[in-house]
Design a protein around this motif. Structure first.
Motif, short mmCIF file in Angstrom:
data_model
loop_
_atom_site.label_atom_id
_atom_site.label_comp_id
_atom_site.label_asym_id
_atom_site.label_seq_id
_atom_site.Cartn_x
_atom_site.Cartn_y
_atom_site.Cartn_z
N VAL A 260 -2.14 9.06 8.48
CA VAL A 260 -1.35 8.81 7.28
C VAL A 260 0.42 7.93 8.33
CG1 VAL A 260 -0.42 8.94 5.21
CG2 VAL A 260 -2.08 10.22 6.32
N ALA A 261 0.42 6.82 7.53
CA ALA A 261 1.61 5.75 7.91
C ALA A 261 2.44 6.08 6.74
CB ALA A 261 1.37 4.48 8.16
N VAL A 262 3.92 6.70 6.46
CA VAL A 262 4.94 7.21 5.45
C VAL A 262 5.37 5.32 5.22
CG1 VAL A 262 6.54 7.41 4.22
CG2 VAL A 262 4.36 8.93 5.25
N ILE A 263 5.86 4.67 5.12
CA ILE A 263 6.42 3.49 5.08
C ILE A 263 7.67 3.61 4.19
CG2 ILE A 263 6.43 0.75 4.87
CD1 ILE A 263 3.36 2.35 5.49
N MET A 264 8.77 3.51 4.97
CA MET A 264 10.10 3.67 4.82
C MET A 264 11.25 2.71 3.93
SD MET A 264 11.66 7.46 6.31
CE MET A 264 13.07 7.48 4.55
N LEU A 265 11.07 2.56 3.31
CA LEU A 265 12.14 1.07 2.44
C LEU A 265 13.53 2.28 1.83
CD1 LEU A 265 9.38 -0.40 -0.15
CD2 LEU A 265 9.33 -0.60 2.25
N ASP A 266 14.28 1.25 2.38
CA ASP A 266 15.88 1.69 1.11
C ASP A 266 15.87 1.30 0.43
OD1 ASP A 266 18.59 1.22 1.11
OD2 ASP A 266 19.48 1.21 3.10
N SER A 267 15.58 1.92 -0.96
CA SER A 267 16.10 1.83 -1.78
C SER A 267 17.25 0.48 -2.19
CB SER A 267 16.36 3.24 -3.33
OG SER A 267 17.49 3.49 -2.25
N PHE A 269 16.97 -2.14 -1.00
CA PHE A 269 17.06 -3.58 -0.48
C PHE A 269 15.49 -3.70 -0.79
CE2 PHE A 269 20.35 -2.49 2.84
CZ PHE A 269 20.74 -2.83 3.18
N GLY A 270 15.11 -2.66 -1.40
CA GLY A 270 13.78 -2.80 -1.89
C GLY A 270 12.71 -3.28 -0.53
N LEU A 271 11.36 -3.84 -1.19
CA LEU A 271 10.05 -4.33 -0.16
C LEU A 271 10.43 -5.30 -0.13
CD1 LEU A 271 7.61 -3.38 1.00
CD2 LEU A 271 6.63 -5.01 -0.70
N GLU A 272 10.96 -5.88 2.17
CA GLU A 272 11.21 -6.98 2.73
C GLU A 272 10.63 -7.59 3.78
OE1 GLU A 272 16.43 -6.80 2.39
OE2 GLU A 272 15.27 -6.27 4.31
N ILE A 278 4.70 -4.17 8.65
CA ILE A 278 4.39 -3.26 9.15
C ILE A 278 3.47 -2.01 7.91
CG2 ILE A 278 5.53 -0.50 9.20
CD1 ILE A 278 8.27 -1.92 9.44
N ILE A 279 3.74 -2.78 7.03
CA ILE A 279 2.64 -2.50 6.11
C ILE A 279 0.94 -3.29 6.76
CG2 ILE A 279 1.85 -2.84 3.68
CD1 ILE A 279 4.47 -2.41 2.67
N ASP A 280 1.45 -4.85 6.73
CA ASP A 280 -0.02 -4.86 7.27
C ASP A 280 -0.57 -4.64 8.42
OD1 ASP A 280 0.52 -6.80 5.11
OD2 ASP A 280 1.29 -8.27 6.02
N GLU A 281 0.24 -4.04 8.86
CA GLU A 281 0.11 -2.81 9.74
C GLU A 281 -0.79 -1.68 10.03
OE1 GLU A 281 -0.28 -4.21 14.12
OE2 GLU A 281 0.70 -6.03 12.75
N ASP A 311 6.91 -1.71 -10.11
CA ASP A 311 6.19 -3.10 -10.78
C ASP A 311 6.55 -3.78 -9.38
OD1 ASP A 311 4.85 -1.52 -13.05
OD2 ASP A 311 6.58 -1.79 -14.36
N GLU A 312 8.14 -3.97 -9.49
CA GLU A 312 8.27 -5.54 -8.79
C GLU A 312 7.67 -5.52 -7.62
OE1 GLU A 312 12.97 -6.38 -7.08
OE2 GLU A 312 12.43 -5.47 -8.59
N ILE A 313 7.95 -3.84 -6.86
CA ILE A 313 7.26 -3.85 -5.71
C ILE A 313 5.56 -3.90 -5.13
CG2 ILE A 313 6.38 -1.77 -3.31
CD1 ILE A 313 9.65 -0.97 -3.84
N LYS A 314 4.93 -3.02 -6.53
CA LYS A 314 3.54 -3.34 -6.36
C LYS A 314 3.15 -4.93 -6.56
CE LYS A 314 1.61 0.77 -6.98
NZ LYS A 314 0.36 1.66 -6.05
N GLN A 315 3.97 -5.47 -7.10
CA GLN A 315 3.48 -7.52 -7.07
C GLN A 315 3.76 -8.04 -5.47
OE1 GLN A 315 6.06 -9.13 -9.82
NE2 GLN A 315 5.23 -10.97 -9.94
N LYS A 316 5.01 -7.71 -5.02
CA LYS A 316 4.63 -7.91 -3.67
C LYS A 316 3.50 -7.21 -2.78
CE LYS A 316 9.86 -8.47 -3.66
NZ LYS A 316 10.80 -8.11 -2.89
N LEU A 317 3.11 -6.10 -2.90
CA LEU A 317 2.05 -5.37 -2.01
C LEU A 317 1.02 -6.49 -2.24
CD1 LEU A 317 2.33 -1.79 -2.94
CD2 LEU A 317 3.17 -2.70 -0.84
#
Length: 436
Positions: A260-267, A269-272, A278-281, A311-317
């Motif tokens: 399991v990969a835990v992808i950490m974001l900085d609150s 900056f959000g999802l960059e 990294i998520i794609d990998e 909601d903003e992050i889910k849209q980008k995912l």
């Protein structure tokens, strides 16, 4: 199974990119002269005789150059060598031994790593006479090849992969392996330290994927969990691009080694863009995925702050919107143990068993209600039955009359109904269509 890292090094214009493209099977790999810049993907997966490894291309190594970009390349080559399991040192047979080649050999010997001397541009037997000069470098593993034509590349791969595990070999270690990954400075080390500082935890050092890196064991309510190493750069990097390059290598290794990969974001900056890579990998390797938004304690809260953020992050995912989100603070330990429980649940989802009869009982009526679009010739596509293959991640086999004509949009529909009935939160699904 740990994924070996193989790195190609050499001075400029010896054919590193040509060999890289040949081995990963792509002519359009993005390989820039300035390797390691975040917008460029200079790594890929290679399969040879049932063995897999990650291949990393580096820019041309120029010793002692004051040029800023050449300094960045030099630093990244040194990092890649340090992190690698195997090194391909490329030279150009047509130009002979270059003073830069001598410097690189010295560097490789100082690194105390085994490496393969790859003499490129030996396009036919009549060019083999050019090889003799390179024996004076004193390298035992010497291979002459043609990267552009493929000559003797198979012999090189046989030697490189000799000690690599085949994909059929299953790891006997059943402990959950969690990788904490993300861009530099998002709080990965803080999270690992907070988890290991928990008074129910026992920290034990075990060998990691490199000579000096260390994975850690977290003992959590009687279960041993391995935190896959994503340790930071041990010496301060001179060039910013090198930090990103180092982070990329460590991320690749950690994702390859985890469940399991835990992808950490900085609150803040959000999802960059780099986060999405990294998520794609993790998705490409079919690992469990959790998005952890760190430093949530520093965000001023209003009504529905977390909902808007999610909601903003889910849209980008996009197609990875099945990954759950959790808001944490590594500093205050807010929800960090909830994060561990989510990882355990996702691993259970990855290993979930579903009988063929249950699959067909549930999915076939849905398919009948919304059948696949017809082929381009107007023929009706019929899915006869479905089964779930055994393996480390969920793979569903759909048997139908025209497997190549199932549209991507319909595949997304099938994935959606599988998730609706069977869950698989945080787990990438693989759908394979076979002729029946």
């Amino acid at each position: 199974m740990k994924t070996p890292i193989v790195v190609i090094v050499g001075r400029p214009n010896v054919g590193k990119s040509t060999l890289f493209n040949r081995l990963i099977g792509s002519r359009d790999a993005i390989v820039d002269n300035i390797s390691g810049v975040t917008r460029d993907r200079n790594y890929g997966d290679v399969e040879w005789a049932g063995k897999y490894f990650t291949l990393i291309d580096t820019g041309g190594y120029v010793p002692n150059s004051a040029d800023r970009f050449e300094a960045a390349i030099r630093e990244q080559v040194e990092i890649a060598i340090e992190e690698s399991d195997s090194i391909l040192f490329m030279v150009d047979s047509r130009t002979g031994v270059n003073p830069f080649d001598v410097e690189i050999v010295k560097m490789l010997r100082t690194a105390n790593k085994d490496f393969f001397l790859v003499i490129n541009k030996v396009d036919s037997e009549k060019h083999e006479a050019l090889v003799g000069e390179f024996y004076k470098l004193g390298v035992k593993n010497l291979y002459d090849i043609s990267a552009i034509g493929g000559r003797k590349v198979g012999d090189l791969l046989d030697a490189v992969t000799m000690d690599f595990e085949t994909v059929e070999e299953k790891s006997t270690d059943k402990r959950l392996k969690i990788a904490i990954v993300g861009r530099p400075n998002v709080g990965k080390s803080s999270l690992v330290n907070s988890l290991l500082g928990y008074d129910r935890s026992i920290v034990t050092e075990i060998p990691g994927t490199t000579r000096d890196s260390i994975d850690s064991i977290l003992k959590y309510y009687g279960q041993e969990i391995i935190l896959v190493d994503t340790a930071g750069l041990r010496k301060k990097s001179k060039v910013e691009e090198s930090i990103e390059f180092y982070s990329t290598i460590r991320t690749l290794k950690a994702i390859g080694d985890c469940d399991v990969a835990v992808i950490m974001l900085d609150s803040k900056f959000g999802l960059e863009k780099q986060d999405q890579k990294i998520i794609d990998e993790a998705f490409r390797w079919r690992k469990g995925i959790i998005i952890a938004i760190n430093k949530w304690d520093l965000i001023e809260k209003e009504t529905n702050t977390s909902k808007k953020f999610e909601d903003e992050i889910k849209q980008k995912l996009g197609s990875v919107d099945f990954a759950p989100l959790i808001f944490i603070s590594a500093l205050t330990k807010q929800r960090i143990y909830k994060l561990v429980e989510m990882c355990q649940n996702i691993q259970e989802e990855r290993a979930k068993k579903i009988t063929t009869s249950k699959l067909n009982e549930v999915l076939l009526p849905e398919i009948e209600k919304t059948p696949p679009p017809s082929t381009h010739t107007g023929k009706e596509v019929k899915i006869k039955y479905i089964t779930k293959a055994d393996g480390d991640y969920p793979k569903f086999l759909f048997f139908c009359n025209y497997p190549k004509d199932v549209h991507d949009n319909y595949k997304k529909f099938l994935e959606k109904i599988i998730r609706k009935h069977f869950g698989f939160i945080g787990v990438p699904l693989t759908l394979v269509f076979k002729d029946k």
